[in-house]
Design a protein around this motif. Structure first.
Motif, PDB file in Angstrom:
ATOM      1  N   LEU A  11      57.401  45.841  36.953  1.00 11.19           N
ATOM      2  CA  LEU A  11      58.782  45.947  37.275  1.00 11.19           C
ATOM      3  C   LEU A  11      59.266  47.279  37.452  1.00 11.19           C
ATOM      4  CD1 LEU A  11      61.590  44.584  37.607  1.00 11.19           C
ATOM      5  CD2 LEU A  11      61.831  44.590  35.256  1.00 11.19           C
ATOM      6  N   VAL A  12      60.049  47.882  38.490  1.00 20.02           N
ATOM      7  CA  VAL A  12      60.194  49.214  38.574  1.00 20.02           C
ATOM      8  C   VAL A  12      61.604  49.128  39.116  1.00 20.02           C
ATOM      9  CG1 VAL A  12      59.266  49.423  40.795  1.00 20.02           C
ATOM     10  CG2 VAL A  12      59.649  51.397  39.504  1.00 20.02           C
ATOM     11  N   GLN A  13      62.451  50.278  38.944  1.00 16.87           N
ATOM     12  CA  GLN A  13      63.850  50.301  39.463  1.00 16.87           C
ATOM     13  C   GLN A  13      63.811  50.732  40.781  1.00 16.87           C
ATOM     14  OE1 GLN A  13      66.311  52.694  36.839  1.00 16.87           O
ATOM     15  NE2 GLN A  13      67.028  50.838  35.751  1.00 16.87           N
ATOM     16  N   ALA A  14      64.863  50.474  41.627  1.00  9.34           N
ATOM     17  CA  ALA A  14      64.765  50.834  42.933  1.00  9.34           C
ATOM     18  C   ALA A  14      64.805  52.368  42.959  1.00  9.34           C
ATOM     19  CB  ALA A  14      65.934  50.490  43.697  1.00  9.34           C
ATOM     20  N   GLY A  15      63.711  53.047  43.721  1.00 12.63           N
ATOM     21  CA  GLY A  15      63.697  54.548  44.094  1.00 12.63           C
ATOM     22  C   GLY A  15      62.622  54.920  43.276  1.00 12.63           C
ATOM     23  N   LEU A  18      55.100  53.287  42.056  1.00 14.96           N
ATOM     24  CA  LEU A  18      53.898  52.209  41.389  1.00 14.96           C
ATOM     25  C   LEU A  18      52.903  52.742  42.065  1.00 14.96           C
ATOM     26  CD1 LEU A  18      55.564  48.854  40.811  1.00 14.96           C
ATOM     27  CD2 LEU A  18      54.811  50.422  39.007  1.00 14.96           C
ATOM     28  N   ARG A  19      51.691  52.582  41.396  1.00 12.41           N
ATOM     29  CA  ARG A  19      50.394  52.820  41.939  1.00 12.41           C
ATOM     30  C   ARG A  19      49.496  51.652  41.588  1.00 12.41           C
ATOM     31  NH1 ARG A  19      47.454  57.308  43.964  1.00 12.41           N
ATOM     32  NH2 ARG A  19      45.387  57.075  44.015  1.00 12.41           N
ATOM     33  N   LEU A  20      49.271  50.992  42.795  1.00 10.19           N
ATOM     34  CA  LEU A  20      48.224  49.924  42.531  1.00 10.19           C
ATOM     35  C   LEU A  20      46.811  50.188  42.711  1.00 10.19           C
ATOM     36  CD1 LEU A  20      50.115  47.287  45.019  1.00 10.19           C
ATOM     37  CD2 LEU A  20      50.297  47.688  42.315  1.00 10.19           C
ATOM     38  N   SER A  21      45.840  49.765  42.048  1.00 10.24           N
ATOM     39  CA  SER A  21      44.462  49.962  42.422  1.00 10.24           C
ATOM     40  C   SER A  21      43.736  48.543  42.535  1.00 10.24           C
ATOM     41  CB  SER A  21      43.924  50.430  40.982  1.00 10.24           C
ATOM     42  OG  SER A  21      44.489  51.679  40.676  1.00 10.24           O
ATOM     43  N   CYS A  22      42.539  48.606  43.274  1.00 10.51           N
ATOM     44  CA  CYS A  22      41.714  47.488  43.539  1.00 10.51           C
ATOM     45  C   CYS A  22      40.301  47.665  43.060  1.00 10.51           C
ATOM     46  CB  CYS A  22      42.064  47.215  44.946  1.00 10.51           C
ATOM     47  SG  CYS A  22      40.781  45.841  45.574  1.00 10.51           S
ATOM     48  N   GLN A  82      49.802  54.132  46.677  1.00 10.84           N
ATOM     49  CA  GLN A  82      50.660  54.762  45.836  1.00 10.84           C
ATOM     50  C   GLN A  82      51.927  54.402  46.643  1.00 10.84           C
ATOM     51  OE1 GLN A  82      50.520  57.016  43.119  1.00 10.84           O
ATOM     52  NE2 GLN A  82      52.866  56.803  43.417  1.00 10.84           N
ATOM     53  N   MET A  83      52.761  53.808  45.786  1.00 10.72           N
ATOM     54  CA  MET A  83      54.211  53.193  46.534  1.00 10.72           C
ATOM     55  C   MET A  83      55.257  54.118  46.213  1.00 10.72           C
ATOM     56  SD  MET A  83      53.651  49.188  46.363  1.00 10.72           S
ATOM     57  CE  MET A  83      53.588  48.969  44.846  1.00 10.72           C
ATOM     58  N   ASN A  84      55.911  54.896  46.744  1.00  9.37           N
ATOM     59  CA  ASN A  84      57.209  55.761  46.377  1.00  9.37           C
ATOM     60  C   ASN A  84      58.489  55.178  46.863  1.00  9.37           C
ATOM     61  OD1 ASN A  84      55.265  57.585  44.933  1.00  9.37           O
ATOM     62  ND2 ASN A  84      55.001  58.599  46.900  1.00  9.37           N
ATOM     63  N   ILE A  85      59.515  55.519  46.490  1.00  2.16           N
ATOM     64  CA  ILE A  85      60.806  55.345  46.853  1.00  2.16           C
ATOM     65  C   ILE A  85      60.946  53.643  47.027  1.00  2.16           C
ATOM     66  CG2 ILE A  85      62.569  56.020  48.428  1.00  2.16           C
ATOM     67  CD1 ILE A  85      60.966  58.317  49.392  1.00  2.16           C
TER      68      ILE A  85
END
Length: 124
Positions: A11-15, A18-22, A82-85
């Motif tokens: 869970l993250v706030q807008a803006g 998060l970094r997903l790994s596989c 890597q997911m930003n904003i």
């Protein structure tokens, strides 16, 4: 046995970011084209990013271009997103997937190995 295991959702706030790994096991990771897909309730599974076997080619959906970055480390059999904003429209279950033919494609039907998914929730 072939396994893809995602991690890093939450869970993250807008803006926020998060970094997903596989993490891949049981396969020759360096010959696989890889992709990150997401599926929100009531919507079709869509490719948000893809990367070819040597990492030299990448694809991004228009909705994430400039905000998400896909990468892979063939020496470690891992892939990241890597997911930003982040915004509320990014809320979905995110899956990593592999294409054993090494085909640089975006249709989920072309991917033959899938992880179990990780939930990403963005609060507005």
């Amino acid at each position: 046995q072939v396994h893809l295991v995602e991690s890093g959702g939450g869970l993250v706030q807008a803006g926020g970011s998060l970094r997903l790994s596989c993490a891949a096991s049981g396969l020759s990771f360096s010959i696989y084209a890889m992709g990150w897909f997401r599926q929100a309730p009531g919507r079709e599974r869509e490719c948000v990013a893809a990367i070819n076997p040597d990492g030299g080619l990448t694809y991004y959906a228009n909705s994430v271009k400039g905000r998400f970055t896909i990468s892979r480390d063939n020496a470690k059999n891992t892939m990241s997103l890597q997911m930003n904003i982040l915004n509320a429209q990014d809320t979905a279950v995110y899956y990593c997937a592999g294409n054993s033919r090494g085909a640089f494609v975006t249709s989920p039907t072309q991917y033959d190995v899938w992880g179990q998914g990780t939930q990403v929730t963005v609060s507005s």
